[in-house]
Design a protein around this motif. Structure first.
Motif, mmCIF file in Angstrom:
data_model
loop_
_atom_site.group_PDB
_atom_site.id
_atom_site.type_symbol
_atom_site.label_atom_id
_atom_site.label_comp_id
_atom_site.label_asym_id
_atom_site.label_seq_id
_atom_site.Cartn_x
_atom_site.Cartn_y
_atom_site.Cartn_z
ATOM 1 N N UNK A 1 0.870 -1.174 0.000
ATOM 2 C CA UNK A 1 0.000 0.000 0.000
ATOM 3 C C UNK A 1 0.907 1.224 0.000
ATOM 4 N N UNK A 2 0.775 2.038 -1.035
ATOM 5 C CA UNK A 2 1.589 3.247 -1.163
ATOM 6 C C UNK A 2 0.693 4.466 -1.026
ATOM 7 N N UNK A 3 1.166 5.422 -0.263
ATOM 8 C CA UNK A 3 0.474 6.693 -0.086
ATOM 9 C C UNK A 3 1.354 7.770 -0.723
ATOM 10 N N UNK B 1 -2.870 11.028 -0.875
ATOM 11 C CA UNK B 1 -3.318 11.444 0.459
ATOM 12 C C UNK B 1 -2.405 12.511 1.034
ATOM 13 N N UNK B 2 -2.927 13.216 2.011
ATOM 14 C CA UNK B 2 -2.077 14.089 2.794
ATOM 15 C C UNK B 2 -1.188 13.210 3.665
ATOM 16 N N UNK B 3 0.094 13.447 3.663
ATOM 17 C CA UNK B 3 1.039 12.635 4.423
ATOM 18 C C UNK B 3 1.361 13.375 5.724
ATOM 19 N N UNK C 1 7.110 12.808 0.596
ATOM 20 C CA UNK C 1 6.329 12.732 -0.631
ATOM 21 C C UNK C 1 5.636 11.386 -0.807
ATOM 22 N N UNK C 2 5.995 10.418 0.024
ATOM 23 C CA UNK C 2 5.344 9.115 -0.013
ATOM 24 C C UNK C 2 5.580 8.379 1.296
ATOM 25 N N UNK C 3 4.745 7.376 1.505
ATOM 26 C CA UNK C 3 4.880 6.433 2.613
ATOM 27 C C UNK C 3 4.370 5.107 2.076
#
Length: 127
Positions: free
Chosen positions: A78-80, A110-112, A118-120
């Motif tokens: 799952x990448x945000x 999504x808002x991180x 820039x990603x999670x």
């Protein structure tokens, strides 16, 4: 463990290195890796999306190794992403790390937690 990638013929086919589903049988261990952020062990944040994505996958690799697993055990990603404009760079970084492995996948814009990230990415691995 028996692992099977599932892509139903009467549903959309995957594009970009993932499977619509991954079926597991006879597995012994599951590891749930929390969302990994683009900081290194010194809390340094790379400047570009590409460098942040590489760092995230290095962090995932470290967590899997600490759990006695490897990237080959990943069954779900799952990448945000903070911005949809990073979609293709994210796909490229993921492909660089995973190679031909095609786990189940979800990508969310999504808002991180931290505006600099820039990603999670979180993963589930099984053996």
């Amino acid at each position: 463990m028996k692992r099977e990638n599932v892509n139903a013929k009467n549903a959309p086919q995957p594009r970009g290195g993932y499977s619509q589903a991954v079926k597991l049988e006879n597995f012994e261990r599951l590891v749930f890796v929390s969302g990994q952020v683009p900081l290194n062990s010194d809390d340094e944040l790379p400047d570009t999306f590409e460098a942040q994505a590489r760092q995230v996958w290095l962090n995932i690799d470290a967590q899997l190794k600490a759990a006695g697993m490897s990237k080959d055990d990943i069954v779900k990603v799952t990448a945000f992403l903070a911005d949809r404009n990073h979609t293709m760079a994210n796909r490229a970084a993921r492909a660089e790390y995973l190679g031909p492995l095609a786990p189940a996948m979800t990508v969310v814009i999504a808002g991180i937690f931290d505006a600099g990230w820039l990603l999670e990415v979180e993963v589930i691995a099984a053996q």
